[in-house]
Design a protein around this motif. Structure first.
Motif, PDB file in Angstrom:
ATOM      1  N   ASP A 167      49.414 -34.951  82.582  1.00  0.00           N
ATOM      2  CA  ASP A 167      49.755 -34.517  83.886  1.00  0.00           C
ATOM      3  C   ASP A 167      49.578 -33.352  83.806  1.00  0.00           C
ATOM      4  N   THR A 168      50.223 -32.214  83.122  1.00  0.00           N
ATOM      5  CA  THR A 168      50.804 -31.389  83.217  1.00  0.00           C
ATOM      6  C   THR A 168      49.131 -30.697  82.612  1.00  0.00           C
ATOM      7  N   ILE A 169      48.624 -31.403  81.097  1.00  0.00           N
ATOM      8  CA  ILE A 169      48.331 -30.407  80.661  1.00  0.00           C
ATOM      9  C   ILE A 169      46.575 -30.495  81.366  1.00  0.00           C
ATOM     10  N   LYS A 170      46.156 -31.771  81.973  1.00  0.00           N
ATOM     11  CA  LYS A 170      44.311 -32.294  82.532  1.00  0.00           C
ATOM     12  C   LYS A 170      44.981 -31.114  84.100  1.00  0.00           C
ATOM     13  N   ARG A 171      46.234 -30.621  84.680  1.00  0.00           N
ATOM     14  CA  ARG A 171      46.598 -29.811  85.138  1.00  0.00           C
ATOM     15  C   ARG A 171      46.247 -28.308  85.449  1.00  0.00           C
ATOM     16  N   ILE A 172      46.584 -28.000  84.404  1.00  0.00           N
ATOM     17  CA  ILE A 172      46.174 -26.572  83.421  1.00  0.00           C
ATOM     18  C   ILE A 172      44.720 -26.472  83.491  1.00  0.00           C
ATOM     19  N   CYS A 173      43.839 -27.462  82.739  1.00  0.00           N
ATOM     20  CA  CYS A 173      42.828 -27.063  82.153  1.00  0.00           C
ATOM     21  C   CYS A 173      41.973 -27.562  83.234  1.00  0.00           C
ATOM     22  N   MET A 174      42.010 -27.768  84.366  1.00  0.00           N
ATOM     23  CA  MET A 174      41.238 -27.780  85.598  1.00  0.00           C
ATOM     24  C   MET A 174      41.426 -26.932  86.119  1.00  0.00           C
ATOM     25  N   VAL A 175      42.573 -26.150  86.738  1.00  0.00           N
ATOM     26  CA  VAL A 175      42.659 -25.062  87.012  1.00  0.00           C
ATOM     27  C   VAL A 175      42.178 -23.781  85.998  1.00  0.00           C
ATOM     28  N   HIS A 176      41.871 -23.841  85.332  1.00  0.00           N
ATOM     29  CA  HIS A 176      41.011 -23.253  84.305  1.00  0.00           C
ATOM     30  C   HIS A 176      39.571 -23.275  84.066  1.00  0.00           C
ATOM     31  N   LEU A 177      39.446 -24.735  83.757  1.00  0.00           N
ATOM     32  CA  LEU A 177      37.759 -24.986  83.290  1.00  0.00           C
ATOM     33  C   LEU A 177      37.042 -25.564  85.082  1.00  0.00           C
ATOM     34  N   LYS A 178      37.442 -25.434  86.085  1.00  0.00           N
ATOM     35  CA  LYS A 178      37.015 -26.995  86.675  1.00  0.00           C
ATOM     36  C   LYS A 178      36.113 -27.449  86.406  1.00  0.00           C
ATOM     37  N   ASN A 179      36.066 -28.056  85.521  1.00  0.00           N
ATOM     38  CA  ASN A 179      35.529 -29.628  85.149  1.00  0.00           C
ATOM     39  C   ASN A 179      36.030 -30.480  84.122  1.00  0.00           C
ATOM     40  N   TYR A 180      35.774 -31.724  84.666  1.00  0.00           N
ATOM     41  CA  TYR A 180      36.721 -32.790  84.016  1.00  0.00           C
ATOM     42  C   TYR A 180      36.188 -32.666  83.020  1.00  0.00           C
ATOM     43  N   ALA A 181      35.222 -32.778  82.636  1.00  0.00           N
ATOM     44  CA  ALA A 181      34.514 -33.452  80.418  1.00  0.00           C
ATOM     45  C   ALA A 181      35.469 -32.606  79.790  1.00  0.00           C
ATOM     46  N   ASP A 182      35.174 -31.039  80.424  1.00  0.00           N
ATOM     47  CA  ASP A 182      36.075 -30.079  79.223  1.00  0.00           C
ATOM     48  C   ASP A 182      37.241 -29.647  79.419  1.00  0.00           C
ATOM     49  N   THR A 183      37.973 -30.908  80.469  1.00  0.00           N
ATOM     50  CA  THR A 183      39.437 -31.214  80.191  1.00  0.00           C
ATOM     51  C   THR A 183      39.656 -32.064  79.626  1.00  0.00           C
ATOM     52  N   ILE A 206      53.153 -26.743  74.309  1.00  0.00           N
ATOM     53  CA  ILE A 206      52.240 -27.727  74.499  1.00  0.00           C
ATOM     54  C   ILE A 206      51.326 -27.034  75.656  1.00  0.00           C
ATOM     55  N   ILE A 207      52.377 -26.122  76.942  1.00  0.00           N
ATOM     56  CA  ILE A 207      51.837 -25.130  77.469  1.00  0.00           C
ATOM     57  C   ILE A 207      50.589 -23.911  76.789  1.00  0.00           C
ATOM     58  N   ARG A 208      51.095 -23.631  75.947  1.00  0.00           N
ATOM     59  CA  ARG A 208      50.525 -22.413  75.514  1.00  0.00           C
ATOM     60  C   ARG A 208      49.527 -22.357  74.669  1.00  0.00           C
ATOM     61  N   VAL A 209      49.541 -23.986  74.178  1.00  0.00           N
ATOM     62  CA  VAL A 209      48.671 -24.307  73.399  1.00  0.00           C
ATOM     63  C   VAL A 209      47.255 -24.470  73.883  1.00  0.00           C
ATOM     64  N   THR A 210      47.549 -25.199  75.259  1.00  0.00           N
ATOM     65  CA  THR A 210      46.465 -25.669  76.198  1.00  0.00           C
ATOM     66  C   THR A 210      45.787 -24.612  76.440  1.00  0.00           C
ATOM     67  N   VAL A 211      46.748 -23.593  77.753  1.00  0.00           N
ATOM     68  CA  VAL A 211      46.339 -22.395  77.899  1.00  0.00           C
ATOM     69  C   VAL A 211      45.285 -21.485  77.354  1.00  0.00           C
ATOM     70  N   ASN A 212      45.521 -21.447  75.630  1.00  0.00           N
ATOM     71  CA  ASN A 212      45.059 -20.832  74.528  1.00  0.00           C
ATOM     72  C   ASN A 212      43.620 -21.642  74.493  1.00  0.00           C
ATOM     73  N   ALA A 213      43.364 -23.239  73.730  1.00  0.00           N
ATOM     74  CA  ALA A 213      42.191 -24.186  74.308  1.00  0.00           C
ATOM     75  C   ALA A 213      40.884 -23.728  75.276  1.00  0.00           C
ATOM     76  N   CYS A 214      42.065 -23.236  76.474  1.00  0.00           N
ATOM     77  CA  CYS A 214      41.028 -23.019  77.578  1.00  0.00           C
ATOM     78  C   CYS A 214      40.372 -21.806  77.358  1.00  0.00           C
ATOM     79  N   LYS A 215      41.276 -20.314  76.991  1.00  0.00           N
ATOM     80  CA  LYS A 215      40.583 -19.118  77.389  1.00  0.00           C
ATOM     81  C   LYS A 215      39.604 -19.165  76.196  1.00  0.00           C
ATOM     82  N   ASP A 216      39.805 -19.535  74.787  1.00  0.00           N
ATOM     83  CA  ASP A 216      38.691 -19.935  73.869  1.00  0.00           C
ATOM     84  C   ASP A 216      37.800 -21.085  73.569  1.00  0.00           C
TER      85      ASP A 216
END
Length: 160
Positions: free
Chosen positions: A16-32, A60-70
């Protein structure tokens, strides 16, 4: 490599944490979903030994944020505008351009991709061939057929 029980525990705890972080950064379900899979793949393959649960969560949070930024910095994301965005901005598009855009959107997928990449993104046939993994001559053929379809769709005669 981590054990299956360790992986399942991490997925249960952090999904849940990873999906929330991704949605905040990417705003896209497929990319999440893509980032979600990549993060857990990195987790499975990582040889890091975590001191405690907080250290693991921080990793895990750091890896998620970095992956979103990349993903957001990737060539594809920085050099394109989605067709959907063009459709959603009718006030910036003249009626003539709107008609052409609607005609492009009505094309079959293989033609739409080629026309979009060439006319809206400015790629050459050679570049489109590399992007789509197709022969350059195939791209030229698809473009010619798509142009003919658009000509007919926009009021021209099939015989012209």
């Amino acid at each position: 490599m981590r054990s299956e029980s360790e992986i399942n525990r991490a997925i249960d705890m952090y999904s849940d944490t990873i999906k929330r972080i991704c949605m905040v950064h990417l705003k896209n379900y497929a990319d999440t979903e893509d980032i979600f899979q990549n993060v857990f793949l990195k987790y499975v393959l990582a040889s890091d030994v975590f001191e405690n649960a907080e250290h693991e969560k921080a990793w895990i949070i750091r890896v998620t944020v970095n992956a979103c930024k990349d993903l957001l910095k990737s060539f594809f994301r920085t050099r394109t505008v989605s067709i959907q965005e063009l459709v959603e901005l009718p006030e910036k598009i003249s009626d003539e351009h709107k008609e052409v855009l609607d005609a492009v959107l009505s094309l079959p997928e293989k033609y739409k991709d080629v026309i979009y990449l060439h006319y809206y993104e400015g790629y050459s046939a050679v570049d489109i061939g590399k992007i789509l993994g197709k022969n350059v001559n195939t791209i030229y053929t698809l473009m010619a057929r798509a142009r003919k379809m658009l000509y007919v769709e926009l009021g021209g005669s099939e015989d012209d």
